[in-house]
Design a protein around this motif. Structure first.
Motif, short mmCIF file in Angstrom:
data_model
loop_
_atom_site.label_atom_id
_atom_site.label_comp_id
_atom_site.label_asym_id
_atom_site.label_seq_id
_atom_site.Cartn_x
_atom_site.Cartn_y
_atom_site.Cartn_z
N MET A 1 0.85 -1.19 0.00
CA MET A 1 0.00 0.00 0.00
C MET A 1 0.89 1.25 0.00
SD MET A 1 -2.92 0.87 2.84
CE MET A 1 -3.29 -0.84 3.15
N LYS A 2 0.50 2.24 -0.83
CA LYS A 2 1.29 3.46 -0.95
C LYS A 2 0.58 4.57 -0.18
CE LYS A 2 3.48 5.97 -4.63
NZ LYS A 2 3.22 6.53 -5.90
N VAL A 3 1.30 5.21 0.73
CA VAL A 3 0.67 6.17 1.63
C VAL A 3 1.37 7.53 1.53
CG1 VAL A 3 0.33 6.71 4.08
CG2 VAL A 3 -0.06 4.39 3.27
N GLY A 4 0.58 8.60 1.46
CA GLY A 4 1.12 9.95 1.50
C GLY A 4 0.71 10.63 2.81
N ILE A 5 1.62 11.43 3.35
CA ILE A 5 1.30 12.17 4.59
C ILE A 5 1.53 13.66 4.33
CG2 ILE A 5 1.83 12.52 7.04
CD1 ILE A 5 2.95 9.66 7.11
N VAL A 6 0.47 14.44 4.45
CA VAL A 6 0.56 15.90 4.34
C VAL A 6 0.61 16.45 5.77
CG1 VAL A 6 -0.53 18.00 3.47
CG2 VAL A 6 -0.76 15.85 2.19
N GLY A 7 1.60 17.30 6.04
CA GLY A 7 1.77 17.77 7.43
C GLY A 7 2.68 16.83 8.20
N ALA A 8 3.59 16.17 7.46
CA ALA A 8 4.44 15.13 8.06
C ALA A 8 5.37 15.67 9.14
CB ALA A 8 5.26 14.45 6.97
N THR A 9 5.67 16.96 9.09
CA THR A 9 6.63 17.52 10.05
C THR A 9 5.99 17.86 11.39
OG1 THR A 9 6.22 19.72 9.17
CG2 THR A 9 8.10 18.52 8.25
N GLY A 10 4.66 17.77 11.47
CA GLY A 10 3.96 18.08 12.71
C GLY A 10 3.92 16.88 13.64
N TYR A 11 3.37 17.08 14.84
CA TYR A 11 3.34 15.99 15.82
C TYR A 11 2.48 14.81 15.34
CZ TYR A 11 5.56 19.05 19.30
OH TYR A 11 6.42 19.85 19.99
N GLY A 12 1.33 15.13 14.76
CA GLY A 12 0.47 14.05 14.25
C GLY A 12 1.16 13.31 13.12
N GLY A 13 1.82 14.06 12.24
CA GLY A 13 2.53 13.45 11.11
C GLY A 13 3.65 12.54 11.58
N LEU B 1 11.29 16.06 1.62
CA LEU B 1 9.88 16.48 1.68
C LEU B 1 9.44 16.96 0.30
CD1 LEU B 1 10.18 18.35 5.06
CD2 LEU B 1 8.43 16.63 4.59
N LYS B 2 8.21 16.62 -0.07
CA LYS B 2 7.71 16.97 -1.40
C LYS B 2 6.68 18.07 -1.32
CE LYS B 2 8.64 12.64 -3.59
NZ LYS B 2 8.17 11.47 -4.24
N LYS B 3 6.55 18.80 -2.42
CA LYS B 3 5.56 19.86 -2.50
C LYS B 3 4.16 19.24 -2.64
CE LYS B 3 4.44 23.85 -5.29
NZ LYS B 3 4.64 24.56 -6.51
N ILE B 4 3.19 19.82 -1.95
CA ILE B 4 1.81 19.32 -2.03
C ILE B 4 1.28 19.60 -3.44
CG2 ILE B 4 -0.53 19.57 -1.10
CD1 ILE B 4 0.86 20.66 1.50
N ALA B 5 0.92 18.51 -4.16
CA ALA B 5 0.44 18.68 -5.55
C ALA B 5 -0.60 17.60 -5.83
CB ALA B 5 1.60 18.55 -6.53
N TYR B 6 -1.69 18.00 -6.47
CA TYR B 6 -2.80 17.05 -6.70
C TYR B 6 -2.37 15.83 -7.50
CZ TYR B 6 -6.04 20.25 -4.59
OH TYR B 6 -6.68 21.03 -3.68
N ASP B 7 -1.57 16.06 -8.57
CA ASP B 7 -1.22 14.90 -9.41
C ASP B 7 -0.40 13.88 -8.62
OD1 ASP B 7 0.87 16.68 -9.29
OD2 ASP B 7 1.51 16.40 -11.37
N ALA B 8 0.37 14.34 -7.64
CA ALA B 8 1.13 13.39 -6.81
C ALA B 8 0.20 12.71 -5.81
CB ALA B 8 2.24 14.13 -6.07
N VAL C 1 -4.20 8.89 1.66
CA VAL C 1 -3.53 10.16 2.00
C VAL C 1 -4.02 10.58 3.39
CG1 VAL C 1 -3.29 12.61 1.46
CG2 VAL C 1 -3.27 10.92 -0.39
N PHE C 2 -3.07 10.72 4.31
CA PHE C 2 -3.39 11.27 5.63
C PHE C 2 -3.07 12.76 5.58
CE2 PHE C 2 -2.28 6.84 6.61
CZ PHE C 2 -3.29 6.48 7.49
N THR C 3 -3.97 13.57 6.10
CA THR C 3 -3.67 15.00 6.21
C THR C 3 -3.68 15.35 7.69
OG1 THR C 3 -6.01 15.33 5.69
CG2 THR C 3 -4.43 15.80 3.95
N SER C 4 -2.58 15.94 8.14
CA SER C 4 -2.43 16.28 9.56
C SER C 4 -1.97 17.74 9.63
CB SER C 4 -1.42 15.33 10.21
OG SER C 4 -1.34 15.61 11.59
N THR C 5 -2.87 18.62 9.28
CA THR C 5 -2.56 20.04 9.11
C THR C 5 -3.50 20.88 9.98
OG1 THR C 5 -4.07 20.00 7.22
CG2 THR C 5 -1.74 19.75 6.74
N PRO C 6 -3.18 22.14 10.20
CA PRO C 6 -4.06 22.98 11.03
C PRO C 6 -5.44 23.12 10.39
CG PRO C 6 -1.93 24.04 10.66
CD PRO C 6 -1.96 22.84 9.78
#
Ligand SMILES: NC(=O)C1=CN([C@@H]2O[C@H](COP(=O)(O)OP(=O)(O)OC[C@H]3O[C@@H](n4cnc5c(N)ncnc54)[C@H](OP(=O)(O)O)[C@@H]3O)[C@@H](O)[C@H]2O)C=CC1
Ligand SMILES: CC(=O)N[C@@H](CCC(=O)OP(=O)(O)O)C(=O)O
Length: 344
Positions: free
Chosen positions: A1-13, A56-63, A70-75
């Motif tokens: 399974m391929k997983v993306g994490i947005v907000g990876a540098t935060g505590y939740g990430g 770290l990669k730039k947030i982009a829809y095609d990616a 996709v987990f999002t852990s952002t404000p």
């Protein structure tokens, strides 16, 4: 399974990485940032140097579209814009923020002070309180992972209210959290010299988790009520302890309350009913996905004291998010989450 994490540098990430690294069904993890594109992740977090060697990669829809999850852990206020175009495009979306939890958009805007997500994506989102919404989570493409306090409070109260063993019309909930609940961005109140050796109340009667708890009591226990809910900051890193007070319905005993909780959670591996107060504490769940619950009835007042503890970053955030992913992919709920609490 391929997983993306947005907000990876935060505590939740970071907690998502800690658990997903050992998850047997996850073979690739990519990390996304809004502010540090190209930075080698391990250059920021040296303790992961032998574990994560990617930039770290730039947030982009095609990616993002290419992931299974996709987990999002952002404000709050980020995913209300970021996620709607991705709904139904392929990946399962699991959002740790509050942006898709409240079905009433006006309520979100009033309590969060931010513009709500589009109505259709909020309607499509499924509230990810795993033990109470398993079947809907299995089918969901967008999961609104619950807030940390609501997770602790709801898991302890829902069985007792659903079975009408306690009176839901006068619920008083006193909750305390460690400082990591506030995320990694320092502020005046989380500054060590002001938080250390200090116990303080914050967001008095205005906490954004009030409508979330009330909505879930209505959704899962079919009770429309208003609650008194207050939150306190304690000088430790992890953990939430929530104490709720409620009148016991006539003729109901403490033994019946305990039996109700045990029956409700007998098939749920992360829920533990504790009968000895000496065995309850945030250190007993620290680092793990457990939620421990204790109930005691004061015979003089006929009021119940209901206490629950979780690790805000695990069952209150990343752990429950992965538990939801496991449900979506028909894996045992404990997959990748079967860890022993730190205790000390
Ligand atoms: N901490 C906790 O105990 C819990 C937190 N939550 C919720 O989960 C979410 C994450 O919390 P937490 O990890 O503590 O927060 P943090 O503040 O620790 O981290 C948030 C991350 O989001 C990224 N970010 C910031 N602004 C943006 C933006 N505009 N667009 C995209 N990404 C952004 C940052 O990474 P970068 O700069 O690299 O993009 C940052 O590292 C929040 O919504 C929080 O309320 C829920 C339950 C418990
Ligand atoms: C200690 C501390 O500050 N905790 C935060 C946790 C809330 C949170 O995580 O926010 P959402 O769940 O709404 O996204 C707070 O009380 O606001």
């Amino acid at each position: 399974m391929k997983v993306g994490i947005v907000g990876a540098t935060g505590y939740g990430g970071l907690e998502l990485i800690r658990f997903l690294h050992n998850h047997p069904a996850v073979d690739r993890i990519e990390l996304f940032t809004s502010s540090e594109e190209g930075v080698l992740f391990s250059s920021k977090f040296g303790h992961l140097v032998t574990i994560v060697d990617t930039p770290l990669k730039k947030i982009a829809y095609d990616a993002l579209e290419k992931f299974d999850v996709v987990f999002t852990s952002t404000p709050s206020g980020v995913t209300s814009e970021l996620l709607p175009p991705l709904v139904g495009k392929g990946p399962k979306l699991i959002d740790l923020s509050g942006d898709f939890r409240l079905k009433d958009l006006a309520s979100y805007e009033a309590w969060y002070g931010k513009k709500a997500a589009p109505a259709n994506s909020v309607q499509q989102s499924v509230y990810g309180l795993t033990e109470w919404n398993t079947e809907r989570i299995r089918q969901a493409t967008l999961i609104a992972n619950p807030g940390c306090y609501p997770t602790a409070v709801l898991l302890s109260l829902l069985p007792l209210i659903k079975e009408r063993l306690i009176d839901p019309s006068f619920l008083v909930i006193d909750a305390k959290s460690g400082i990591s609940g506030a995320g990694n961005k320092p502020s005046q109140t989380t500054h060590f010299s002001e938080a250390n050796e200090n116990l303080s109340i914050y967001k008095v009667n205005t906490h954004q988790h009030i409508p979330e708890i009330e909505q879930a009591l209505s959704m899962f226990a079919h009770v429309d009520t208003t609650i008194t809910f207050n939150t306190h900051l304690i000088p430790m890193t992890r953990g939430i302890l929530a104490t709720s007070y409620a009148s016991v319905m006539p003729g109901i005993t403490e033994a019946q309350l305990i039996a109700c909780l045990k029956t409700a959670y007998e098939k749920h591996p992360f829920l533990r009913i504790v009968t000895d107060a000496n065995s309850l504490g945030t250190n007993r769940v620290k680092g793990s996905n457990y939620c421990d619950i204790l109930v005691n009835v004061d015979a003089r007042t006929n009021r119940a004291t209901i206490v629950s503890v979780i690790d805000n970053l695990v069952k209150g955030a990343a752990g429950q998010a992965i538990q939801n992913m496991n449900v979506q992919f028909d894996l045992p709920q404990t997959t990748g989450l079967d860890v022993v609490p730190f205790f000390i």
